[in-house]
Write a protein that holds these residues in place. Structure first.
Motif, short mmCIF file in Angstrom:
data_model
loop_
_atom_site.label_atom_id
_atom_site.label_comp_id
_atom_site.label_asym_id
_atom_site.label_seq_id
_atom_site.Cartn_x
_atom_site.Cartn_y
_atom_site.Cartn_z
N TYR A 214 1.60 -17.34 62.47
CA TYR A 214 0.61 -16.46 63.08
C TYR A 214 0.96 -15.03 62.72
O TYR A 214 2.09 -14.58 62.92
CB TYR A 214 0.61 -16.64 64.60
N GLU A 215 0.00 -14.33 62.16
CA GLU A 215 0.21 -12.93 61.77
C GLU A 215 0.03 -12.06 63.01
O GLU A 215 -1.09 -11.81 63.44
CB GLU A 215 -0.83 -12.58 60.70
N GLY A 216 1.10 -11.65 63.61
CA GLY A 216 0.98 -10.84 64.82
C GLY A 216 1.31 -9.39 64.54
O GLY A 216 0.89 -8.85 63.53
N CYS A 217 2.10 -8.80 65.42
CA CYS A 217 2.46 -7.42 65.15
C CYS A 217 3.91 -7.38 64.66
O CYS A 217 4.68 -8.31 64.85
CB CYS A 217 2.28 -6.57 66.38
N ALA B 112 -6.13 -12.40 66.41
CA ALA B 112 -5.67 -11.00 66.41
C ALA B 112 -4.25 -10.90 66.96
O ALA B 112 -3.77 -11.81 67.62
CB ALA B 112 -6.62 -10.15 67.27
N ALA B 113 -3.60 -9.77 66.71
CA ALA B 113 -2.31 -9.49 67.33
C ALA B 113 -2.54 -9.12 68.80
O ALA B 113 -3.66 -8.78 69.18
CB ALA B 113 -1.61 -8.35 66.61
N CYS B 143 5.40 -1.43 68.32
CA CYS B 143 4.84 -2.51 67.51
C CYS B 143 3.78 -1.93 66.59
O CYS B 143 2.92 -1.17 67.03
CB CYS B 143 4.16 -3.56 68.39
N ALA B 144 3.84 -2.33 65.32
CA ALA B 144 2.88 -1.81 64.33
C ALA B 144 1.89 -2.91 63.95
O ALA B 144 2.28 -4.06 63.77
CB ALA B 144 3.64 -1.35 63.09
N MET B 145 0.61 -2.56 63.87
CA MET B 145 -0.43 -3.55 63.56
C MET B 145 -1.40 -3.01 62.51
O MET B 145 -1.95 -1.92 62.69
CB MET B 145 -1.20 -3.91 64.83
#
Ligand code: FAD
Ligand code: AMP
Lengths: 255, 317
Positions: A214-217, B112-113, B143-145
């Motif tokens: 899962y692509e999170g932060c 989504a994050a 945290c970077a997104m």
């Protein structure tokens, strides 16, 4: 009613929290672990429902740092009937999405009527696993719940808002609820009973799904928060401290 | 992904919550840096008027009987459908009883994050950096997104004034079916009045888990009496059944602003701070010199509360 409770072991926040060398997580070797406070309430609520309506309570957790057995034994001593854990090649930190997916896969096999989680765990303060479980299992979710009673095919749940205002919801089962507080304070489990569980309990094991990604932060860094101010510390023995506090109150006309 | 930001606003009992304005103000600033739109979303039943007055680029008001009071399933379906339609870069919800039910659920449904307990948001070019609280306020994480994200924002993190304006809401029908809901709102239950109204007294002695056991509450009561104060408490004391709910200060309890808030054995978790950080004089006694409460209190004592309380009692006699 077949109830599954997801539980987590968390670092004690009354300890000094030391960071690891690269400042991306805590140094877990230096910290005591205990059962997350709200999970104690979730277990209590599950056991209360079982006592009222019959059924079975299973506790389950992801064994992220191989310290989970202790809290599973504690849950059994508090009245849970079965325990399970998710094991495998786990490299912490594991994102909430990944943990929730692993838990959802295992819980789906158990066919529960009701899944309870704590409203949040005190470590990461995110309160995400409950709603994520509901999303992966395609079940309804209500969180911040402070009391559940069961009726035919549904439950009545009380959810807290600010100022002590609550709302009552009727929730069709199966469902996931995030428990803030059980109707009664959690019962105490004597050490002797926990020891007995440690000797006799069988813990069912589920393997992690290594392919799930899962692509999170990206966690850039963790640090002690920078605060805008700090209290002026009052030093001295208790008598001196008491005098100084009283002087402050007198100066402000508060006595 | 668009450069828009969706803000899910909230209300309880007919009143728009401050957190809604706090989020809209920040959303407008961030969306500006990305050339996107800050879109406020309000869901309700017959309260279109209250949806006016945000400083958003646009406000959508979704009207339906199932949205009269918060319903996690109905709100979730509407928010998800809107997000799928507009594919925003960011969805903001409150870190409240409302937003906590929605944020993580939406993030899974949207891929989504998700970051909770957010008290800072910055755009670094196309990257969004969120600061969040962890470990009861003892740690902070950045945290970077780069992709779509859902964040839940702490009450009081951003100024409400920035989100107040004159945008007139457009009303719309729900973008998703609200039939066959598995969660049904039954009723609101308002708190019963207690023996005292702790929001109306000048001085409070507040006790937390550090008090240890029910028997020790008497000491706090004696000290309160000697100071002409009332006793208040953090949540664990209420959940243990040691004091009534009407004495609880914090996010799910009452908000107090006394002249004196003397704290014995309370760590200063974000949920407690929400209810008392504006007290005029905060004095905290806690054995842990690193307790977060010392960042907020005016005066601190890193000692055993029993020693200090007893010494104070003696000095007051
Ligand atoms: C949705 C939600 C809503 C919430 N709402 C609220 C709310 O309205 N109000 C609220 O308070 N909490 C609320 N909480 C809970 C909150 O997160 C914390 O768990 C709670 O505030 C902790 O209370 P505490 O400080 O008393 O306990 P702890 O965090 O356990 O702190 C106890 C402190 O006592 C100190 N101590 C121990 N022994 C002594 C001694 N002998 N002398 C001096 N100090 C000592 C310790 O060092 C420690 O710092 C909520 C949580 C959630 C998830
Ligand atoms: N690793 C885990 N194993 C089992 N349950 C968990 C785990 N992490 C979180 N939970 C459950 O989800 C709740 C919320 O946790 P969190 O999302 O980490 O704040 C906890 O109170 C637990 O009930």
């Amino acid at each position: 009613m077949n109830i599954v409770v997801a539980i987590k072991h968390v670092p004690s926040t009354t300890d000094e929290l030391e960071l690891n060398e690269d400042g991306t997580n805590l140094d877990f070797d230096e910290i005591d672990f205990l059962l997350n406070e709200f999970d104690e309430h979730a277990i209590e609520q599950a056991v209360l429902l079982k006592e009222a309506a019959g059924g079975e309570v299973t506790v389950i957790g992801v064994d992220v740092i191989e310290e989970l057995d202790g809290v599973l034994h504690t849950a059994l001593a508090k009245g849970a009937d079965k325990a399970a854990k998710i094991v495998g090649d786990i490299e912490p930190p594991v994102s909430s999405h990944t943990q929730a997916k692993w838990l959802a896969d295992a819980i789906a096999e158990m066919n529960p009527d009701l899944v309870l989680t704590g409203v949040q765990a005190v470590d990461d303060l995110d309160g995400q696993i409950g709603p994520m479980l509901a999303a992966y299992l395609d079940l309804p979710y209500v969180g911040v719940v402070t009391g559940v009673s069961s009726q035919n095919g549904s439950v009545l749940a009380h959810k807290e808002f600010a100022g002590g205002v609550m709302a009552e919801y009727e929730v069709t089962l199966p469902a996931v609820l995030g428990i803030q507080a059980a109707e009664k304070p959690p019962r105490y489990a004597p050490i002797s009973k926990i020891r007995q569980m440690a000797k006799s309990a069988e813990i069912e094991e589920f393997e992690v799904d290594e392919d799930f990604e899962y692509e999170g932060c990206e966690l850039r860094k963790m640090a002690k928060p920078e605060s805008a101010g700090h209290a002026e510390m009052i030093e001295g023995d208790p008598e001196e401290v008491a005098e100084k506090i009283i002087a402050i109150l007198e100066e402000r006309g508060l006595l | 992904m668009s450069n828009d930001i969706l803000v899910i606003t909230e209300h309880l009992d007919g009143k728009v919550a401050d957190i809604s304005y706090e989020m809209v103000g920040k959303a407008k600033e961030l969306a500006g840096t990305w050339d996107g739109q800050a879109v406020a979303v309000m869901m309700g039943d017959g309260m279109a008027d209250q949806a006016n007055g945000f400083d958003s680029d646009a406000t959508l008001y979704i009207d339906h009987p199932a949205l009269a009071e918060f319903n996690p399933e109905a709100y979730g379906r509407v928010a998800l459908a809107l997000a799928q339609e507009r594919s925003p870069r960011l969805i903001m919800v409150g870190n409240t009883s409302v937003g906590m039910d929605l944020a993580a659920w939406l993030s899974v449904k949207l891929g989504a994050a998700c970051v909770a307990y957010v008290n800072g948001l910055e755009a670094e070019g196309d990257t969004l950096v969120a600061t969040a609280q962890l470990y009861g306020g003892k740690m902070a994480a950045a945290c970077a997104m780069d992709g779509p994200a859902v964040v839940s924002v702490m009450a009081g993190a951003f100024p409400a004034e920035d989100g107040m304006g004159s945008t007139v809401a457009e009303s719309a029908a729900p973008p998703a079916s609200l039939d066959d809901l598995k969660v049904r709102f039954v009723q609101l239950i308002r708190p019963e009045a207690g023996d005292v109204d702790i929001t109306a007294v000048d001085k409070l002695v507040a006790i937390g888990r550090g008090i240890g056991s029910e028997d020790n509450i008497e000491l706090a009561q004696e000290l309160a009496e000697a100071l002409g104060a009332e006793v208040a408490a953090s949540r664990p004391i209420i959940d243990a059944g040691w004091l009534p709910k009407t004495r609880q200060v914090g996010k799910s309890g009452l908000t107090v602003k006394p002249k004196l808030y003397l704290m014995l054995g309370i760590s200063g978790a974000p949920e407690h701070l929400e209810g008392m950080k504006d007290a005029e004089l905060i004095i905290a006694v806690n054995t842990d010199p690193n307790a977060p409460i010392f960042d907020v209190a005016h005066y601190g004592v890193a000692q055993d509360l029993f020693d200090v309380a007893e010494a104070m009692l003696e000095a007051l006699e």
